[in-house]
Design a protein around this motif. Structure first.
Motif, short mmCIF file in Angstrom:
data_model
loop_
_atom_site.label_atom_id
_atom_site.label_comp_id
_atom_site.label_asym_id
_atom_site.label_seq_id
_atom_site.Cartn_x
_atom_site.Cartn_y
_atom_site.Cartn_z
N LYS A 3 0.85 -1.18 0.00
CA LYS A 3 0.00 0.00 0.00
C LYS A 3 0.89 1.24 0.00
O LYS A 3 1.88 1.31 0.74
N LEU A 4 0.53 2.17 -0.82
CA LEU A 4 1.33 3.37 -0.93
C LEU A 4 0.95 4.36 0.17
O LEU A 4 -0.23 4.52 0.49
N ILE A 5 1.99 4.99 0.75
CA ILE A 5 1.71 6.08 1.68
C ILE A 5 2.58 7.27 1.26
O ILE A 5 3.80 7.13 1.12
N VAL A 6 1.95 8.37 1.04
CA VAL A 6 2.71 9.56 0.66
C VAL A 6 3.14 10.27 1.95
O VAL A 6 2.32 10.54 2.83
N VAL A 7 4.42 10.50 2.06
CA VAL A 7 4.96 11.12 3.26
C VAL A 7 5.62 12.43 2.86
O VAL A 7 6.39 12.48 1.90
N LYS A 8 5.29 13.46 3.60
CA LYS A 8 5.92 14.75 3.31
C LYS A 8 7.06 14.98 4.29
O LYS A 8 6.98 14.60 5.45
N GLU A 55 9.21 16.52 6.96
CA GLU A 55 8.88 17.31 8.15
C GLU A 55 7.45 17.08 8.63
O GLU A 55 6.95 17.79 9.47
N ASP A 56 6.82 16.10 8.08
CA ASP A 56 5.46 15.82 8.49
C ASP A 56 5.48 14.76 9.59
O ASP A 56 6.48 14.09 9.80
N LYS A 57 4.37 14.66 10.27
CA LYS A 57 4.31 13.67 11.36
C LYS A 57 4.56 12.26 10.85
O LYS A 57 5.23 11.45 11.49
N LEU A 58 3.99 11.99 9.70
CA LEU A 58 4.13 10.64 9.15
C LEU A 58 5.57 10.28 8.84
O LEU A 58 5.91 9.13 8.63
N GLU A 59 6.39 11.30 8.79
CA GLU A 59 7.76 11.04 8.39
C GLU A 59 8.46 10.07 9.35
O GLU A 59 9.35 9.33 8.97
N MET A 60 8.01 10.12 10.59
CA MET A 60 8.59 9.21 11.57
C MET A 60 8.48 7.76 11.10
O MET A 60 9.40 6.96 11.22
#
Lengths: 997, 766
Positions: free
Chosen positions: A951-956, A958-963
């Motif tokens: 499954k694709l997740i787009v991460v920006k 400096e975003d929270k998801l980056e962790m």
């Protein structure tokens, strides 16, 4: 940042002197010598040995094997690696002080020139025929290059500071801006050796290194240049370039195949394709003493039913008629190309046990002048490494040919399953999916019959007999004592019962639309499926779609026992163990019936994957987990996995046996299967994605001339119900010189084995102990090499065998994986899930799983159709003006740098700026521009390579998801305490040195 | 004497009661010396077309231990509006509604012709009748087909609002859900596992759902008043569904290997049926109708294992204590029967198979609950089909001839006590002042529960005279008994039928002739037979026969006229003359004889214990009619001498109708005379018994087995085994050839029996 070819060559000129001999006399490093060397801070170069690939035993060691010292100043006591020949003057200039390395004590930078980045297999590159040497990543020994590693003499360290506890404070995330390392962080390498109070004593000479100030003196932090240490990317690229062009021909014994990351074709000329079997080493020591000394595990990763690319032919089916396949009378090995025909062809000598057998008259054939049968090339079993025999009735259960297998779909219809829309989605999908059941060869229609069960805390069976006007539902509430309520009409042919099935699938979502039942059962469901197969007297597969912890009153009832407090305690292992024995008992019954279980989990909370996955695991099934399943978000992934899983070609009711020639024997097995004795691997089901890792041990001396043979025989029932034997043969070389062993190893396979070994270990030992064991073993392997094979060099030098230079980086990835070192966000279920996934992964899967692929998207020209070259999995490698794809076989991230060009944003996401990109986006909009097409195409092709939909997740940036994303940058320090590559390498070096001293 | 016969007949017609003695001996001692106990056959719901029910409730005596119903025997003070209870002498005020009564304005219950009266109770919710079919699917294809058709047909006969349910069984038990569209649903149970009622209800989802459900959907409970509605649905709603469902019903699909019996989970199926109704409709009229085609072969209640090589138990095995499953099975079915009875439901058993089906073990299910038991060879016979259809026949009011959940309450005047009852009932264990300590039949209570009954269901009720010899009853004193039957009428009304009877007391010493004359030998024979059969359930066969013989001898000694030690002088008065003959045939009947009968012949006992007097007498002593050219058909002696070559015989044993052509007649028929116009009278002769047999067949429930045979035919055994063997191979030549057919038996003939009886009666040794 990759060194160019020119750089390599430039460097190589510097280095010939480093090591003259590939083989060092044993014990050449005297302690005194060592001590002297230790103090110097040398640039390290990686040992490198060159040989013509796989050709015979004459490995030409081109020039001095490169010894690459990697270094890390961060380890106060880790050795540094002198690239200088022994006896050379001590440090040229500490003054060159490389800013990169920080050690609290101080660093003594050494000359830079010898520090090599990943060495490529020289001889494989036509252009690098010279004494190829590990190159440095930057041309020349420029002082400003951060590739020097300086390390303080260990003795200078106050013992107490060498190590913090293994679980010391989590080091901060390694970021490019912060070049320093905390000394403590080495503590996070598993082995808790304690302060080693005597460590300092062997190095009384410390003060002699004048340049080294005492420990208290702080120095500006320095760091080891990451580019200077072996790079997986480089190794993979080199192998691709060198070996991806020509087919791999299996005719010669003991050849090391190309890496799993390389695309290559295989020509079977008598040995099984590496797609079926890969070994940790293709040249194994003749004696067990040698093997013990080297500590290199001897293991084979076998994927008996591996899918082949369309260009390669699948194994031929051989029919030996009523008498069945020809076998050795004594050891029962099957006829294979290594069998020796003697006495004019009237007899043959078994290549495994040396027994002389008569050739049956109908099989007789004359021999030619070389002693070969004249029909050798007409018979697959005499000329190929892999082939199949048709089994006779003697090979069948109850001496009856099997009926075609059956698929039973067992659908949880409790409240959660209905609410998330799962049931509706699934039923809708099944209607079309049933047309794609696996078929054999050119069969018109699949022989597989299907059945349906739904359940919550009771079970509903369905009679979908073709003669019925409407389906019949039969509820069984007696879950304590499960039975199958019907015989006729439960398992049906899809085409015959199409109308009834379709009506059933229409009605299931409706019938339970108003359900309020939240409790589910689990064990009785599998039991029911198994009983159904038993009643129908066939093997088969259960597809279980399950949502929640089975808390309803029934056998196998579970309670929520998730307790994060157990992590890092001695009781942590209980989290991986099943809650009750009921699951194992059930699994055993399933295996006896040839009932394979595939489990699709859709949990909202803890479901105890460790327990629920026991049955799939032991029956050769798969587990799929979709946490917090939402139709909108996860539909694609689930359906794609489901389609793939249902359409997969499966062998049922299989037994696998690995026979070996005298001298070694298979002693341990890893994978998804059940064993009721020590030799037979029983698999209720086996598909083309499942591997079995087999470990071998010596029980006698091997002979260099005859080598070692493996024969893997898999008896199974095909999708059409045909009983067959698939045979894979592989011949390995044997060596009396350890160097030969090290030259013919395959690190990827080694990692596969070690990961499986470790993941099994967590069931019985504390995780920390498991990590320690891995580190120790790795250190022993490398130390043995250093001691016995590398040319004499400074003890401060880290010399890695060419074939294993990636071992540290990969091992580090294993050590910091979720199972062995869980981060805060990793649930117990996730760990259990990953643990069980890895158990049956093949080499390619473990490779990418532990070291994810990170692909920059805008670097390569947009027109290029090939995959862009990967970059190393480290945050340093990310440019904030670029977009990257990261995949590890399970996850797929699209990382967007903060200063990405607006045009790129527009053409990929159809929004005008970076800030407008939705973080966590799961799909890219379909846009008609080259970039969008290319990226989407790339994503599709990545998915196609993997056995599970990512499954694709787009991460920006400096975003929270980056962790989440950063978790996969495995060369960096991890939040959960995992060491960075550099740190680990230093640590490993320290370990090795300790062993050597 | 004719007057007594008329009196007896009149009483039977009006009250459905026949007493063994119609004048009662006035003291305990004397009563015991009369040998035949004071007892009666009561048909509680005897059809009374002339008796419209009254639409109010009965007036009860206010004494809590009495509660007798106001009846014509009560003394009424019209002025004071008081009435005196004739059982306890309590004086009671009439209720306000009776304010207007007077000598000329009497309520019905006070009029003498209303000694039997029926009240309709308006109180209480009426719930529909429930029919739960429990169907065996281990049948042959055509058998199953026939059964399915019968069941489908029955749907049209049920009252439209009746609830029906379907359970099928074979290796497994399936409870079918009836209300689903598009998919047929059923709950399946393992046939080998005994489940408690609670487990069954849990598994069927009948237990009240927990709280959240109610909160979530308050509307739902109203939609579905009963959780059970899934399994029991009104016929009019689901008859199409159910017809289809029955139509699709398949034979039990599990393979039966050679040498095995199919696995049949009758015990569990019944248990589930009982549990289902118990949990959902306790104390509401319901029939569980079990259709089975073989013995239960697995699980609780199994009668025989599935190995064919081990035959089902025989009397021989039972006597040798070799029937290994019998005790356990019987216990299982008894437990079920008692539970069913406690819930007021009844169980019918329709067993159709050539071999035994385990009725012996299962009998209590029907016996204790008042259900029907039907035994046939196949479901594909008219015997079954018509019998089954006959269950749903209607009476003159258009109501079904069935009633449910009845309780029979018996009250006696002080000189009498109740000793017990024999019939399709269970004790309710109501002790009271009028309950005797001596038990005859099911005793120790004054109330019984009869879960299912029809207009012919008849109970034998036994009394004990307790009046002491030294407290004589004044001349003209009368003893009274009141039978109060509460029941659920098939129209779902609750009704109470009250029968109050009174008989004269007589002093035996002075009025023995009166008492003798008032002896009802038919009733006495049936009542004694019931006692004998009841004993036979628990005692060894020979003991029972001996007991019966002793009773007969004592009766003859008491009432015969003879000179001591002179058998030839022995005479019995008319009112006793037939009694010994009844006993003779009773001794030979399958009710008491196990020889040549299978254990499943408990079927016969079942019917014997519930049929009314006439039918019972036929069972004891079959009726034989003779057809000849010599005159109209005539009843003839049930004797081998009646079997003549030129006669056609028609025998009715209740269970069988046998038409037997004498040797000559058979030859004529074979020669085809009946087809020749000139012998049309022969054709008529052949036809006459057939027509008569049809008439009997039409009226009887259960339908008898119809046997048409002739001299020398194998089926002639049915006749030969019944007739008195006056001619056997032993005395053949003594009797001459033309006078009848010899029976090859060692059984004694009636003549020998009577000779012995006389000898023993006159002997002083006894």
């Amino acid at each position: 940042m990759e060194p160019t070819m020119a750089q390599y060559q430039a460097i190589s000129k510097h280095l010939p002197k480093v090591c003259q001999e590939p083989h060092l006399p044993r014990g050449h490093l005297q302690p005194q010598q060592h001590r002297l060397l230790v103090a110097r801070l040398h640039m390290a170069s990686l040992a490198k040995e060159m040989y013509r690939m796989g050709q015979a035993p004459r490995f030409r060691c081109k020039g001095p094997p490169t010894s690459l010292a990697s270094a890390s100043g961060s380890f106060p006591n880790s050795g540094l690696y002198g690239s200088y020949p022994q006896g050379q003057a001590p440090p040229l200039s500490q003054a060159q002080g490389h800013p990169g390395i920080q050690t609290p004590q101080r660093s003594a930078p050494s000359q830079a020139s010898s520090f090599t980045p990943p060495a490529s297999g020289g001889p494989r590159l036509p252009s690098m025929t010279g004494p190829l040497l590990p190159g440095q990543s930057f041309g020349g020994p420029s002082v400003s290059q951060p590739n020097h590693v300086s390390s303080p003499p260990p003795q200078a360290l106050p013992p107490g500071t060498q190590m913090s506890g293994p679980l010391g404070p989590l080091p901060p995330m390694h970021s490019p801006q912060q070049p320093g390392y905390q000394p403590q962080q080495n503590g996070s390498f598993g082995p808790a050796r304690g302060p080693q109070p005597n460590y300092g004593s062997p190095y009384p000479a410390a003060p002699t290194f004048g340049s080294q100030p005492g420990p208290p003196q702080p120095l500006p932090p320095k760091r080891l240049d990451p580019d200077a240490i072996p790079s997986p990317i480089q190794v993979i690229e080199d192998d691709r370039n060198n070996r991806g062009t020509e087919p791999f021909v299996t005719g010669v014994r003991g050849q090391v195949p190309p890496l799993v990351t390389t695309n290559f074709l295989v020509k079977d000329q008598g040995n099984a394709s590496p797609r079926y079997i890969r070994c940790t080493s293709y040249n194994i020591p003749c004696t067990s003493d040698m093997a013990k000394q080297a500590q290199v595990p001897l293991a084979a990763v076998i994927k008996p039913l591996a899918r082949l690319p369309p260009e390669e032919a699948s194994p031929y089916v051989v029919d030996h008629g009523e008498s069945g396949p020809l076998r050795c009378n004594r050891c029962k090995a099957y006829m294979c190309p290594f069998m020796q025909f003697v006495e004019g062809g009237r007899r043959f000598q078994c290549c495994f046990c040396s027994c002389i057998n008569d050739v049956p008259p109908q099989y007789f054939q004359h021999l030619d002048h070389t002693g070969k049968r004249v029909d050798a090339y007409d018979r697959p079993e005499l000329s190929l490494g892999s082939y199949e025999f048709l089994a006779t009735v003697d090979y069948c259960k109850n001496n009856k040919f099997p009926s075609p297998p059956a698929f039973i779909f067992m659908i949880d219809v409790s409240y959660n399953a209905i609410r998330t829309g799962l049931v509706r989605l699934l039923c809708e999908e099944l209607k079309s999916l049933l047309d794609f059941l696996p078929r054999e060869g050119g069969a018109e229609e699949s022989a597989i019959r299907v059945g349906f069960v739904t359940y919550n805390k009771v079970l509903h069976f369905y009679n979908v007999k073709s003669s019925l006007a409407q389906p019949q539902m039969m509820v069984v509430s007696d879950v304590a004592d499960m039975f199958v309520p019907l015989l006729d009409g439960f398992l049906v042919n899809v085409n015959e019962s199409r109308a009834v099935i379709s009506s059933l699938l229409d009605q299931i979502p409706e019938m339970f639309a108003d359900t309020r039942e939240t409790e589910t059962v689990f064990v009785p469901v599998i039991q029911a499926g198994m009983e159904a197969l038993k009643a129908a007297e066939c093997a088969g597969k259960l597809f279980l779609f399950h949502t929640s912890l089975p808390i309803a009153e029934a056998p196998g009832k579970l309670k929520n026992r998730d307790d994060r407090k157990l992590i890092n305690t001695d009781k942590e292992k209980t989290l991986f163990q099943p809650q009750t024995g009921a699951y194992q008992t059930l699994a055993k019954e399933c295996v006896a019936q040839g009932c394979c279980v595939d489990l699709f989990l859709f949990p909202n909370q803890y479901v105890d994957v460790a327990t629920l996955s026991v049955v799939p695991q032991l029956t050769g099934g798969s587990v799929y987990k979709y946490a917090c399943f939402q139709v909108e978000n996860d539909q694609e992934r689930f359906l794609s996995d489901l389609r793939r899983d249902v359409q997969k070609v499966v062998g049922f009711d299989a037994v696998m046996r690995v026979r070996t020639s005298t001298g070694i024997r298979a002693v341990d097995f890893f994978g998804a299967f059940y064993m009721s004795n020590t030799t037979d691997v029983e698999l209720a089901g086996l598909d083309g994605d499942k591997t079995v890792t087999v470990e071998f041990k010596h029980d006698d001396r091997l002979n260099e001339d005859s080598g070692a043979l493996l024969q893997c025989a898999l008896l199974y029932t095909s999708c059409a119900g045909q009983r067959r034997l698939r045979i894979h043969n592989l011949a390995l070389n044997c060596c009396t010189q350890l160097a030969d062993l090290y030259r013919n190893c395959e690190t990827d396979t080694l990692i596969n084995y070690m990961a499986k070994f470790a993941y099994r270990g967590v069931l019985n030992s504390p995780v920390k102990a498991v990590r320690d064991t891995l580190v120790t073993q790795c250190a022993q392997i490398l130390a043995c090499y250093r001691k016995n094979c590398a040319s004499p060099s400074s003890a401060g030098q880290l010399i890695l065998p060419e074939c294993m230079k990636l071992l540290p980086v990969y091992l580090n990835c294993v050590l910091k994986s979720d199972v062995l070192q869980p981060g805060a966000e990793v649930t117990t279920d996730d760990r259990a899930y990953v643990r069980q996934l890895v158990t049956s992964m093949d080499v390619a899967e473990t490779n990418v799983f532990f070291y994810p692929r990170l692909l920059p998207l805008t670097k390569s020209p947009i027109e290029s159709t090939t995959e862009p070259p990967a970059v190393r999995a480290s945050e340093e490698r990310l440019s904030n003006g670029d977009i990257y794809l990261l995949e590890n076989g399970l996850n797929l991230f699209l990382w967007v740098g903060a200063s990405i060009q607006q045009g790129v944003v527009q053409s990929l996401f159809s929004v005008s700026s970076f800030s407008q990109i939705t973080s966590g986006l799961g799909v890219l909009p379909v846009l008609d521009n080259p970039l969008s097409k290319k990226v989407r195409g790339l994503i599709d092709s990545l998915r196609a390579q993997r056995s599970r939909y990512m499954k694709l997740i787009v991460v920006k940036q400096e975003d929270k998801l980056e962790m989440l994303f950063k978790h996969f940058l495995v060369e960096d320090k991890s939040l959960s305490g995992g060491a960075s590559y550099v740190d680990f390498l230093c640590h490993m070096h320290k370990e090795i040195r300790q062993l050597l001293s | 004497m004719a007057t007594y016969l008329e009196f007896i007949q009149q009483n039977e017609e009006r009250d459905g009661v026949r007493f063994s003695w119609n004048v009662w001996p006035s003291s305990r001692l004397e009563a015991t010396r009369m040998v035949v106990p004071l007892a009666c056959l009561l048909t509680p719901l005897k059809e009374r077309p002339d008796l419209p029910p009254v639409q109010y409730e009965p007036v009860l005596c206010s004494r809590p231990t009495c509660k007798a119903v106001l009846n014509p025997l009560c003394q009424v003070d019209y002025r004071a509006k008081l009435w005196a209870c004739n059982f306890c002498f309590q004086r009671n005020q009439f209720p306000p509604a009776y304010g207007g009564i007077s000598e000329v304005n009497q309520p019905a219950e006070l009029m003498p012709q209303f000694s039997t009266i029926e009240y309709v109770i308006q109180r209480g919710a009426q719930s529909p009748l429930i029919f739960l079919y429990v169907v065996d699917t281990c049948l042959e294809e055509d058998d199953l087909q026939a059964l399915k058709e019968s069941l489908q047909m029955s749907l049209s006969l049920l009252p439209p609002d009746a609830l029906v349910g379907l359970i099928t069984f074979g290796r497994m038990v399936q409870v079918h859900e009836l209300s689903c569209e598009g998919i047929s649903k059923s709950y399946v149970f393992r046939g080998t596992k005994d489940l408690t009622a609670k487990q069954i209800q849990d598994m069927l989802g009948l237990t009240k759902p927990a709280m959240p459900m109610q909160q979530a959907r308050p509307a739902q409970p109203q939609e579905h008043p009963f959780a059970s509605s899934r399994f029991l649905q009104p016929v009019h709603k689901i008859d199409m569904n159910l017809t289809d469902l029955l139509g699709e019903l398949q034979r039990d699909p599990w393979p039966v290997t050679q040498g095995k019996r199919p696995l049949r989970s009758t015990g569990v199926a019944l248990s589930i049926a009982v549990g289902l109704l118990e949990g959902t409709f306790p104390n509401t009229g319901a029939r569980i109708m079990l259709f089975t085609g073989g013995p239960p072969t697995q699980g609780p209640g199994m009668v025989v294992g599935d190995e064919l090589k081990i035959p089902i138990r025989s009397w021989h095995d039972i006597e040798k204590d070799n029937a290994r499953f019998m005790k356990k099975a019987t216990k299982h079915y008894e437990m079920l029967a008692n539970r069913t009875a406690a819930n007021g439901h009844c169980i019918d058993i329709y067993a159709c198979a050539l071999d035994q089906t385990g009725l012996l073990e299962m009998k209590c299910c029907a016996n204790l609950t008042g259900g029907y038991m039907v035994m046939g060879d196949s479901f594909n016979t008219s015997l079954f089909k018509q019998t089954f259809q006959r269950i749903f026949t209607k009476d003159f009011n258009g109501d079904f001839r069935m009633a449910f959940g009845a309780t029979l309450d018996v009250k006696t005047s002080r000189e009498l006590k109740i000793a017990g009852a024999i019939g399709p009932c269970v004790s309710l264990n109501v002790k009271g002042p009028c309950v005797s300590e001596n038990e005859l039949g099911v005793g120790g209570t004054s109330q019984w529960k009869i879960c299912g009954l029809d207009p012919t269901s008849t109970l034998g009720i036994y009394f004990e005279v307790v009046n002491q010899h030294n407290t004589p009853i004044p001349q003209g004193g009368r003893g009274a008994i009141q039978f109060v039957t509460h029941y659920q009428h098939s129209s779902t009304q609750r009704r109470i039928r009250v029968t109050t009877i009174a008989r004269n007391w007589a002093d035996v010493q002075s009025q023995l002739r009166h008492i003798e004359a008032a002896f009802d030998q038919e009733a006495a024979a049936v009542l004694m037979a019931r006692l004998g059969v009841f004993r036979a359930e628990s005692e060894e066969g020979p003991d029972v026969l001996r007991w019966l013989d002793r009773q007969l001898i004592r009766l003859c000694q008491k009432f015969g006229q003879y000179n001591k030690e002179d058998p030839t002088s022995f005479r019995l008065s008319d009112s006793f003359s037939l009694y010994p003959q009844f006993m003779f045939h009773l001794r030979r009947s399958p009710f008491l004889q196990v020889f040549n009968n299978s254990p499943d012949s408990s079927y016969y006992r079942h019917h014997f214990a519930r049929q009314d007097l006439t039918q019972s007498l036929i069972m004891i002593q079959p009726i034989l009619y003779s057809y000849s050219f010599h005159g109209p058909p005539e009843p003839v002696l049930l004797d081998s001498s009646s079997i003549l070559a030129d006669r056609i015989l028609l025998m009715d044993t209740f269970f069988q109708i046998v038409i037997y052509l004498g040797e000559t007649i058979a030859q004529w028929r074979k020669a085809g005379y009946q087809d020749m116009p000139e012998y049309e009278n022969f054709k008529h002769l052949l036809q006459a018994p057939l027509d008569d047999a049809q008439e009997i067949l039409q009226a009887r429930f259960p339908m008898p087995r119809y046997i048409n045979t002739e001299h020398g035919g194998s089926q002639a055994r049915f006749l030969l085994s019944k007739v008195n063997p006056s001619q056997t191979h032993n005395n053949l030549y003594a009797w001459g050839q033309e006078t009848g057919a010899p029976i090859l038996t060692d059984d004694v003939s009636l003549q020998v029996f009577m000779d012995h009886l006389k000898k023993l009666a006159v002997s002083s040794a006894c």
